[in-house]
Design a protein around this motif. Structure first.
Motif, PDB file in Angstrom:
ATOM      1  N   ALA A 139       0.815  -1.217   0.000  1.00  0.00           N
ATOM      2  CA  ALA A 139       0.000   0.000   0.000  1.00  0.00           C
ATOM      3  C   ALA A 139       0.850   1.269   0.000  1.00  0.00           C
ATOM      4  CB  ALA A 139      -0.945  -0.009   1.200  1.00  0.00           C
ATOM      5  N   THR A 140       2.044   1.189   0.582  1.00  0.00           N
ATOM      6  CA  THR A 140       2.911   2.377   0.560  1.00  0.00           C
ATOM      7  C   THR A 140       3.182   2.787  -0.886  1.00  0.00           C
ATOM      8  OG1 THR A 140       4.006   1.603   2.574  1.00  0.00           O
ATOM      9  CG2 THR A 140       5.144   3.297   1.314  1.00  0.00           C
ATOM     10  N   HIS A 182      -2.470   7.573   7.304  1.00  0.00           N
ATOM     11  CA  HIS A 182      -1.448   6.580   7.636  1.00  0.00           C
ATOM     12  C   HIS A 182      -0.077   7.158   7.284  1.00  0.00           C
ATOM     13  CE1 HIS A 182       0.814   2.771   7.599  1.00  0.00           C
ATOM     14  NE2 HIS A 182      -0.133   2.356   8.413  1.00  0.00           N
ATOM     15  N   THR A 184       2.414   6.037   5.956  1.00  0.00           N
ATOM     16  CA  THR A 184       2.976   5.659   4.654  1.00  0.00           C
ATOM     17  C   THR A 184       2.387   6.524   3.532  1.00  0.00           C
ATOM     18  OG1 THR A 184       1.332   3.927   4.354  1.00  0.00           O
ATOM     19  CG2 THR A 184       3.432   3.267   5.316  1.00  0.00           C
ATOM     20  N   ASP A 256      -6.723   5.667   0.593  1.00  0.00           N
ATOM     21  CA  ASP A 256      -5.793   4.668   1.110  1.00  0.00           C
ATOM     22  C   ASP A 256      -6.661   3.562   1.707  1.00  0.00           C
ATOM     23  OD1 ASP A 256      -4.060   3.075   2.495  1.00  0.00           O
ATOM     24  OD2 ASP A 256      -3.163   4.667   3.704  1.00  0.00           O
ATOM     25  N   ALA A 258      -5.721   0.233   2.270  1.00  0.00           N
ATOM     26  CA  ALA A 258      -4.779  -0.894   2.408  1.00  0.00           C
ATOM     27  C   ALA A 258      -5.506  -2.182   2.772  1.00  0.00           C
ATOM     28  CB  ALA A 258      -3.712  -0.557   3.447  1.00  0.00           C
ATOM     29  N   ASP A 285      -3.731  -3.402  -0.451  1.00  0.00           N
ATOM     30  CA  ASP A 285      -2.781  -4.499  -0.302  1.00  0.00           C
ATOM     31  C   ASP A 285      -3.471  -5.806  -0.621  1.00  0.00           C
ATOM     32  OD1 ASP A 285      -0.173  -3.751   0.544  1.00  0.00           O
ATOM     33  OD2 ASP A 285      -0.975  -3.151   2.485  1.00  0.00           O
ATOM     34  N   HIS A 287      -1.397  -8.519   0.162  1.00  0.00           N
ATOM     35  CA  HIS A 287      -0.734  -9.339   1.201  1.00  0.00           C
ATOM     36  C   HIS A 287      -1.429  -9.184   2.548  1.00  0.00           C
ATOM     37  CE1 HIS A 287       2.372  -5.791   1.272  1.00  0.00           C
ATOM     38  NE2 HIS A 287       1.501  -5.570   2.234  1.00  0.00           N
ATOM     39  N   LYS A 288      -2.343  -8.258   2.651  1.00  0.00           N
ATOM     40  CA  LYS A 288      -3.122  -8.186   3.892  1.00  0.00           C
ATOM     41  C   LYS A 288      -4.339  -9.101   3.733  1.00  0.00           C
ATOM     42  CE  LYS A 288      -1.777  -3.753   5.892  1.00  0.00           C
ATOM     43  NZ  LYS A 288      -0.653  -3.328   5.050  1.00  0.00           N
TER      44      LYS A 288
HETATM   45  C1  LIG Z   1      -4.181   2.267   6.113  1.00  0.00           C
HETATM   46  C2  LIG Z   1      -2.830   1.770   5.721  1.00  0.00           C
HETATM   47  N1  LIG Z   1      -2.189   2.351   4.698  1.00  0.00           N
HETATM   48  C3  LIG Z   1      -0.977   1.937   4.301  1.00  0.00           C
HETATM   49  C4  LIG Z   1      -0.339   0.887   4.918  1.00  0.00           C
HETATM   50  C5  LIG Z   1       1.017   0.454   4.437  1.00  0.00           C
HETATM   51  O1  LIG Z   1       0.936  -0.766   3.808  1.00  0.00           O
HETATM   52  P1  LIG Z   1       2.244  -1.573   3.329  1.00  0.00           P
HETATM   53  O2  LIG Z   1       3.010  -1.870   4.581  1.00  0.00           O
HETATM   54  O3  LIG Z   1       1.713  -2.784   2.679  1.00  0.00           O
HETATM   55  O4  LIG Z   1       3.023  -0.706   2.414  1.00  0.00           O
HETATM   56  C6  LIG Z   1      -0.966   0.251   5.987  1.00  0.00           C
HETATM   57  C7  LIG Z   1      -0.304  -0.852   6.697  1.00  0.00           C
HETATM   58  O5  LIG Z   1      -0.775  -1.349   7.718  1.00  0.00           O
HETATM   59  C8  LIG Z   1      -2.252   0.681   6.393  1.00  0.00           C
HETATM   60  O6  LIG Z   1      -2.923   0.073   7.388  1.00  0.00           O
END
Ligand SMILES: Cc1ncc(COP(=O)(O)O)c(C=O)c1O
Length: 454
Positions: A139-140, A182, A184, A256, A258, A285, A287-288
């Motif tokens: 997600a980043t 978040h 990221t 976002d 994720a 994501d 992978h989540k």
């Molecule tokens: C809302 C949200 N955005 C972004 C991320 C980042 O995801 P990643 O670690 O897969 O890059 C997370 C990770 O928990 C998240 O919960």
């Protein structure tokens, strides 16, 4: 004597199978002793190589015991899915293929699987089928990719070509984010040249959702960043309403999502993300909550051309046929693994109903955690709308002590967080492997440790 490739790969698969078959019964966090064993890895690079089977044996005997049980059913830290067996198996095969999935001409099989997987993802997540999309690490990078397309698009509308003219001297872009953004997504903004102090921050309500009554006056060019799935509470912004307001001034709305975007795939959770398809881009994501191996994220962009224009490159040595979709035209990476393979396999094996059952099932188990802990007299700090539970065992010192002991004890693993000034344990139910029995076993351990630590 060195063993054959066949023997080596069989040995690796046997070791992996043993690891996964015994994960249910082993402690979740590695023991102190197994962590200490990692010290043997710190030696100098030998001049002469070591036999592959010895390398593999070192990996398994030293490192397997020191892994965190993220692939198992009782890891509830962060928001960490497991990996479905079919996704692991497909990932192994794809690793053997070793396809550098940047160009269709050189990797037709994996490029085709990616096209199909993306179409299925758009369908199951209820996003416009005409979106541009690409597989990234997580997600980043999905946030980064979407926001790069957003920056390109809003500047183009203001008469500025960021590809040609760069970012220096470009029209100022108003960046509006929720207080609960978040980190990221904020990092993605920094990577694109938007500093923290440039952000207009919208206060959040007590669930972590952006307060619509506190939105600033929007000025074009503008990018708004909303969230589906607060990392602590699981709450989702009112993205449909936010998009309606933002689009009046031509702002780009990024989501976002994720893990929260997956609420779209579950009939009884869909209402949480109603109207999310009105936004302009979405990061998620796999992978989540799709439970495929790391690393796997996806960027979806409604304005396909904006994504393509910000990501595509050309060179004399690279295939050029605009009528064919090249994966690297939609991602920051040129060379990369064929992430779409695991996603395709997970989706095909689960089907639409299987995805809904897996995610919906996790949400039900989260409610079970919350109800039992509440009945024991512990405070639940969030409304459990998705898979996240925040529980407090009294003051910060006691809560911290209990979390540390839960992590040490090894039946399950939950993380620590701070929610609106209060220290809490965060339980995130995100794995396909977690059963009611796992939740029961974990609850017994959590409650026993909490009762003991007065
Ligand atoms: C809302 C949200 N955005 C972004 C991320 C980042 O995801 P990643 O670690 O897969 O890059 C997370 C990770 O928990 C998240 O919960």
């Amino acid at each position: 004597m060195t063993i054959s490739r066949e023997q080596l790969l069989k040995s690796a698969s046997e070791r992996a199978i043993t690891y996964l078959e015994t994960i249910q019964s082993r402690r979740v966090a590695p023991s102190e002793d197994s962590r200490k064993q990692l010290a043997v890895l710190h030696h100098d690079l030998p001049a002469m190589g070591i036999a592959p089977e010895t390398v593999l044996n070192t990996l398994d005997s030293v490192c397997s015991p020191a892994t965190m049980g993220m692939a198992g059913p009782r890891f509830f830290g962060f928001v960490i899915g497991g990996a479905l067996p079919v996704a692991v198996a497909s990932n192994w095969l794809a690793t053997a293929w070793d396809q550098n999935t940047g160009y269709f001409a050189s990797t037709p099989a994996t490029s085709t699987l990616e096209v199909v997987a993306l179409r299925w993802l758009l369908d199951i997540l209820g996003l416009p089928e005409t979106c541009g999309a690409g597989f990234v690490t997580g997600a980043t990078m999905a946030n980064f990719t979407c926001l790069a397309a957003a920056r390109h698009h809003v500047l183009a509308k203001a008469g500025w070509d960021v590809n040609e003219q760069g970012f220096n001297g470009a029209p100022a872009i108003q960046i509006v984010v929720g207080e609960e953004i978040h980190p990221t997504a904020q990092k993605a903004l920094r990577l694109l040249g938007f500093g923290n102090k440039q952000l207009i921050v919208v206060p959040a309500d007590n669930r972590g959702r952006m307060r619509l009554d506190k939105l600033p006056t929007l000025k074009s060019p503008c990018i708004m960043i909303s969230q589906a799935g607060n990392v602590n509470t699981g709450a989702c912004d009112a993205i449909g309403d936010i998009s309606d307001i933002a689009h009046q001034t031509g702002a780009w709305v990024h989501v976002d999502g994720a893990f929260g975007l997956w609420a779209r795939a579950v009939p009884e959770k869909k209402h949480l993300v109603e109207g999310i398809d009105k936004a302009d881009s979405w990061a998620t994501d796999c992978h989540k909550w799709l439970n495929v191996p790391y690393d796997s994220g996806v960027a979806f962009v409604k304005h396909r051309d904006a994504l393509r224009e910000s990501m595509a490159i050309s060179a004399a040595y690279l295939p050029l046929d605009p009528s064919i979709r090249n994966p690297s035209d939609f991602t920051p990476e040129l060379s990369r693994r064929a992430r779409g393979v695991d996603v395709w396999a997970a989706l095909l094996s689960l089907g639409r109903n299987g995805v809904a059952d897996m995610i919906g099932g996790n949400c039900k188990l989260a409610v079970r955690f919350a109800e039992r802990l509440k009945a024991e007299g512990y405070e639940i700090l969030n409304e459990v709308v998705l898979n996240q539970v925040l529980v407090k065992f009294g003051d910060a010192e006691r809560t911290t002590r209990i979390i540390e002991e839960i992590q040490r004890e090894g039946t399950c693993w939950c993380g620590i967080t701070k929610w609106q000034g209060q220290t809490a344990m965060r339980i995130s139910v995100s794995s396909w492997a977690t059963t009611e029995q796992d939740v029961e076993e974990s609850l017994v351990a959590i409650i026993r440790i909490a009762r003991k630590n007065v």
